[in-house]
Design a protein around this motif. Structure first.
Motif, PDB file in Angstrom:
ATOM      1  N   GLN A   1       0.828  -1.204   0.000  1.00 49.37           N
ATOM      2  CA  GLN A   1       0.000   0.000   0.000  1.00 49.37           C
ATOM      3  C   GLN A   1       0.866   1.259   0.000  1.00 49.37           C
ATOM      4  OE1 GLN A   1      -3.198  -2.476   2.649  1.00 49.37           O
ATOM      5  NE2 GLN A   1      -2.450  -0.562   3.520  1.00 49.37           N
ATOM      6  N   ALA A   2       1.945   1.255   0.776  1.00 50.23           N
ATOM      7  CA  ALA A   2       2.845   2.418   0.829  1.00 50.23           C
ATOM      8  C   ALA A   2       3.460   2.673  -0.547  1.00 50.23           C
ATOM      9  CB  ALA A   2       3.939   2.177   1.865  1.00 50.23           C
TER      10      ALA A   2
ATOM     11  N   ILE B   1       0.577  11.725   1.612  1.00 50.57           N
ATOM     12  CA  ILE B   1       0.235  11.602   3.036  1.00 50.57           C
ATOM     13  C   ILE B   1      -0.028  10.142   3.385  1.00 50.57           C
ATOM     14  CG2 ILE B   1      -1.471  12.205   4.801  1.00 50.57           C
ATOM     15  CD1 ILE B   1      -1.918  14.842   3.220  1.00 50.57           C
ATOM     16  N   PHE B   2      -0.815   9.482   2.546  1.00 54.91           N
ATOM     17  CA  PHE B   2      -1.170   8.095   2.825  1.00 54.91           C
ATOM     18  C   PHE B   2      -0.006   7.131   2.586  1.00 54.91           C
ATOM     19  CE2 PHE B   2      -5.281  10.162   2.073  1.00 54.91           C
ATOM     20  CZ  PHE B   2      -5.911   9.823   3.267  1.00 54.91           C
ATOM     21  N   ALA B   3       0.896   7.498   1.696  1.00 55.28           N
ATOM     22  CA  ALA B   3       2.090   6.672   1.497  1.00 55.28           C
ATOM     23  C   ALA B   3       2.922   6.630   2.780  1.00 55.28           C
ATOM     24  CB  ALA B   3       2.928   7.227   0.337  1.00 55.28           C
ATOM     25  N   VAL B   4       3.091   7.772   3.420  1.00 58.30           N
ATOM     26  CA  VAL B   4       3.866   7.851   4.670  1.00 58.30           C
ATOM     27  C   VAL B   4       3.161   7.080   5.786  1.00 58.30           C
ATOM     28  CG1 VAL B   4       4.753   9.399   6.449  1.00 58.30           C
ATOM     29  CG2 VAL B   4       4.939  10.038   4.024  1.00 58.30           C
ATOM     30  N   ILE B   5       1.855   7.243   5.884  1.00 53.98           N
ATOM     31  CA  ILE B   5       1.096   6.547   6.934  1.00 53.98           C
ATOM     32  C   ILE B   5       1.235   5.029   6.782  1.00 53.98           C
ATOM     33  CG2 ILE B   5      -1.233   6.023   7.767  1.00 53.98           C
ATOM     34  CD1 ILE B   5      -1.926   8.980   7.154  1.00 53.98           C
ATOM     35  N   ASN B   6       1.089   4.532   5.561  1.00 57.16           N
ATOM     36  CA  ASN B   6       1.209   3.092   5.327  1.00 57.16           C
ATOM     37  C   ASN B   6       2.612   2.585   5.647  1.00 57.16           C
ATOM     38  OD1 ASN B   6      -1.300   1.706   4.021  1.00 57.16           O
ATOM     39  ND2 ASN B   6      -1.208   3.720   3.061  1.00 57.16           N
ATOM     40  N   LEU B   7       3.605   3.404   5.352  1.00 53.24           N
ATOM     41  CA  LEU B   7       4.983   3.029   5.667  1.00 53.24           C
ATOM     42  C   LEU B   7       5.172   2.874   7.179  1.00 53.24           C
ATOM     43  CD1 LEU B   7       7.697   2.495   4.232  1.00 53.24           C
ATOM     44  CD2 LEU B   7       8.259   4.902   4.628  1.00 53.24           C
ATOM     45  N   LEU B   8       4.567   3.753   7.970  1.00 53.93           N
ATOM     46  CA  LEU B   8       4.680   3.693   9.427  1.00 53.93           C
ATOM     47  C   LEU B   8       3.893   2.516  10.015  1.00 53.93           C
ATOM     48  CD1 LEU B   8       4.343   7.495  10.288  1.00 53.93           C
ATOM     49  CD2 LEU B   8       6.422   6.100  10.351  1.00 53.93           C
ATOM     50  N   MET B   9       2.884   2.051   9.305  1.00 50.99           N
ATOM     51  CA  MET B   9       2.094   0.918   9.784  1.00 50.99           C
ATOM     52  C   MET B   9       2.927  -0.365   9.835  1.00 50.99           C
ATOM     53  SD  MET B   9      -1.459   1.809   7.773  1.00 50.99           S
ATOM     54  CE  MET B   9      -1.937   0.096   7.584  1.00 50.99           C
ATOM     55  N   PHE B  10       3.928  -0.484   8.971  1.00 49.26           N
ATOM     56  CA  PHE B  10       4.740  -1.705   8.887  1.00 49.26           C
ATOM     57  C   PHE B  10       5.458  -1.998  10.213  1.00 49.26           C
ATOM     58  CE2 PHE B  10       8.262  -4.418   7.892  1.00 49.26           C
ATOM     59  CZ  PHE B  10       7.784  -5.292   6.927  1.00 49.26           C
ATOM     60  N   PRO B  11       6.276  -1.067  10.741  1.00 48.37           N
ATOM     61  CA  PRO B  11       6.949  -1.372  12.021  1.00 48.37           C
ATOM     62  C   PRO B  11       5.981  -1.489  13.197  1.00 48.37           C
ATOM     63  CG  PRO B  11       7.380   0.892  11.354  1.00 48.37           C
ATOM     64  CD  PRO B  11       6.718   0.236  10.198  1.00 48.37           C
TER      65      PRO B  11
END
Length: 540
Positions: free
Chosen positions: A379-380, A475-485
Motif C-alpha cells: 500500500q505504501a 500523506i497516505f504513502a507515509v502513513i502506510n509506511l509507518l504501519m509496517f513497524p
C-alpha cells in the motif's frame, strides 16, 4: 426452559468434568438448529454474517458514482461540486455523515451488545438500516438525505461491531480466520455490486430512478438476514457469560456435531467457564467501560489498544479515498470520460472482490501478521507511485494519457494489497485479541475508531484533492509506511489459537514492555498440541 446460572455456579461446575453440561450422562443427543449441525450450520452462520458484510460493502460503494449524475446534482444542488467547486467541503460532509451514524451505532453496541446478545443486536441493526435506506431513497432535500445516511449508518455500526464477534465466537480456531475472511471478501462483493448497479443506471437519463434505485437496492440484503438470524444459534461464549450453560452446551454440540456429553464439549465448556470466572473476579466493582482502561491480569487496556489501532490503521491507509470516490477520481482527477470512469470504477470493484479471496486461502497458512505486513508495504509503494502518476495525468498539469493509465493501474494495485492484508483482517483481529468480559465493549470501541477515522478520510478527501491535488496520496504513502513497524513490533500472531489461549498469552506479558507479547505468542506451545491428553482422560 433453560436454567440460568450465576458466577458461583461456574466455579462449582468447573471442578468436575460434566457439571457444566447439566445433561444426564447417558444423553447422546446431537442438537440442531433449523435442522442443521456441523459444517452445514457453520456455513449457515457464515452466510448470514456474509450478508451483513455484503450490505456493509454495498453501502460503502454506492454513493461514489452517484455524485456526478445530472439528476442527483439537480436534486441536491448544494453538494454539486461539478458546477460549484467551492462546495467540496459540504459534499464531503454529506457523504461522510454516514460514518458518524456508524460511529454512534458502534458505540451503542458497547452498551447493548452484552445485554441482548449477538443475534438480537444484528436483527435490530438490520431493521434500522432498512428504515434509513427508505429515507435516503425518497429524499428530495439534502437535510432528508443526511438524516437517512445517519440512520442507515447507525444500523450498520451495530452490525459491523457485532457480526465478526458472533462469527468468531461460534467458529473453531482452525477455521476462524477463513470464515471471517469470507466476510472481508463480501465487503468487496458489495462494493462491486454497487459499482455495477451505478453503472447500469447511469444510462437512465432525466429520471431520479438513476440514483434512487441504487440507494434503495440495499434493502434486499437485510431481507436475507431477518427471517433466519434469530433461529440460528447464539454465541455459545455469550450464553456461558450470561449463565445459560445448558443452551451453550447445545450450541457446541450442534457446531461440533457430537453429543452434549462428548469429552470435547465438556472440556471446552469448562475451559471457557474458568476463563469467565477469572475475568469476573478481575472485574469486581468495575463498570464495563472502566474495564477497557484497566490492565488487570488479562491486560485489558493493552488488548483494547491493539484492537482500536488495528481498526484505525485500516482506515488511515486511505482505502475509502478510493472506494468512495473511485468514479470521481477517474473522471475529475485523471481526466477520463463519464462512461469510461464508471466502467473503470466498476472494474476496480470487481478486481477488489477477486483479490480479497487471496486472503481466504492464505490467512491460516501465513497467519495474520505476515498478511498485514505484506499489505502495508504494498500500500505504501502504491500510494507513493500514485503521487507522481496522478500529478502527470491531471488535466491541471500535463494531462499525460500514459500517466493516466499508470495511475489507474496503481489504484488497482493499492486495492489488491489492501484486500490481501487489511480488508477482512481488522474485523477478525479485534474479536480474537480481546477477552470475553470486554469483547463486546472493546469491539464496539474499536469499530467506533474505524468509523471515526473513516469519516475523517471521506470528509477530507474532496478538500485535499481541491487544495493539494496529487500530494494527497503522499500523506497516505507515509502513513502506510509507518504501519509496517507498528505491526511488526506490537501485534502478536493469533492464527491457530483459541480465544481463551490468547488470554494466557497476555497474562504472561508485561504491559510496560508491550512488544514482548509478540515473542510470547511465537514461543508458547499451541494448546491443541497440549491438551489432547486431557480430553482422553476426561473420556475415561
Amino acid at each position: 426452559m433453560t436454567e440460568r446460572k450465576d458466577s458461583a455456579s461456574f466455579s462449582q461446575d468447573s471442578s468436575n468434568s460434566s457439571g457444566n453440561n447439566q445433561f444426564p450422562d447417558e444423553d447422546t443427543t446431537v442438537y440442531t438448529y433449523l435442522g442443521m449441525k456441523g459444517k452445514r450450520l457453520h456455513h449457515a452462520i457464515s452466510f448470514l454474517a456474509g450478508m451483513g458484510f455484503l450490505l456493509f460493502g454495498y453501502d460503502q460503494g454506492v454513493m461514489g458514482s452517484l455524485l456526478t449524475l445530472p439528476t442527483f446534482r439537480d436534486t441536491f444542488e448544494s453538494i454539486d461540486t461539478t458546477r460549484y467547486p467551492d462546495r467540496a467541503t459540504f459534499q464531503g460532509f454529506v457523504v461522510a455523515i454516514y460514518e458518524i451514524g456508524c460511529l454512534i451505532g458502534a458505540l451503542f453496541t458497547m452498551y447493548i451488545g452484552d445485554k441482548i446478545g449477538r443475534r438480537k443486536t444484528i436483527f435490530v441493526g438490520c431493521i434500522i438500516m432498512i428504515i434509513g435506506a427508505v429515507i435516503q431513497a425518497s429524499s428530495f432535500s439534502v437535510a432528508q438525505l443526511i438524516v437517512g445516511r445517519v440512520v442507515t449508518g447507525f444500523g450498520n455500526g451495530m452490525n459491523t461491531a457485532t457480526v465478526p464477534m458472533w462469527q468468531s465466537e461460534c467458529a473453531k480456531s482452525k477455521d476462524r480466520g477463513k470464515l471471517v475472511m469470507v466476510q472481508g471478501a463480501l465487503i468487496t462483493g458489495g462494493i462491486c455490486i454497487s459499482y455495477w448497479i451505478d453503472f447500469g443506471f447511469f444510462f437512465i437519463k432525466n429520471s431520479s430512478v438513476s440514483w434512487r434505485f441504487p440507494i434503495a437496492f440495499q434493502i434486499v440484503f437485510p431481507l436475507f438476514i431477518l427471517p433466519f438470524i434469530l433461529r440460528l444459534p447464539e454465541s455459545p461464549r455469550w450464553l456461558l457469560k450470561t449463565g445459560n450453560t445448558q443452551e451453550a452446551t447445545k450450541v457446541f454440540s450442534s457446531l461440533d456435531e457430537v453429543s452434549v456429553n462428548d469429552p470435547r464439549i465438556v472440556y471446552e465448556v469448562n475451559e471457557i467457564a474458568d476463563s469467565i470466572e477469572k475475568e469476573r473476579n478481575d472485574a469486581t466493582n468495575k463498570s464495563k467501560f472502566r474495564l477497557l482502561f484497566i490492565q488487570g491480569e488479562t491486560k485489558n487496556f493493552h488488548r483494547t489498544c491493539l484492537a482500536v489501532w488495528a481498526q484505525i490503521m485500516q482506515q488511515i491507509s486511505g482505502i475509502n479515498l478510493i472506494v468512495y470516490y473511485a468514479g470521481t477520481i477517474f473522471e475529475n482527477y485523471i481526466g477520463m470520460s463519464p462512461i469510461n470512469s464508471r466502467i473503470l470504477a466498476a472494474a476496480n470493484g470487481t478486481e477488489f472482490f477477486l483479490a480479497s479471496w487471496v486472503a481466504f486461502y492464505t490467512i491460516e497458512r501465513f497467519g495474520r501478521r505476515k498478511l498485514m505486513l505484506f499489505g502495508a508495504a504494498g500500500q505504501a509503494a502504491s500510494m507513493a507511485i500514485l503521487t507522481g502518476t496522478t500529478w502527470a495525468a491531471s488535466p491541471k498539469n500535463n494531462n499525460d494519457s500514459g500517466a493516466g493509465i499508470a495511475a489507474a493501474v496503481f489504484l488497482f494495485s493499492f486495492n489488491t494489497f489492501f484486500a490481501i492484508g487489511w480488508l477482512g483482517m481488522t474485523w477478525l483481529y479485534p474479536a480474537e485479541i480481546t477477552p470475553l468480559n470486554i469483547r463486546a465493549a472493546s469491539n464496539g470501541l474499536s469499530t467506533a475508531g474505524n468509523w471515526s477515522f473513516n469519516f475523517m478520510v471521506v470528509m477530507i478527501a474532496p478538500v485535499a484533492f481541491e487544495n493539494i491535488d496529487s500530494y494527497t496520496y503522499t500523506i497516505f504513502a507515509v502513513i502506510n509506511l509507518l504501519m509496517f513497524p507498528t505491526v511488526y513490533f506490537l501485534y502478536p500472531e493469533t492464527s491457530g489459537r483459541t480465544l481463551e489461549e490468547m488470554d494466557k498469552i497476555f497474562e504472561l506479558s508485561n504491559p510496560r514492555t508491550p512488544w514482548d507479547v509478540v515473542k510470547i505468542a511465537r514461543e508458547l506451545p499451541y494448546e491443541n498440541q497440549m491438551h489432547s491428553g486431557d480430553v482422553e482422560k476426561a473420556s475415561m
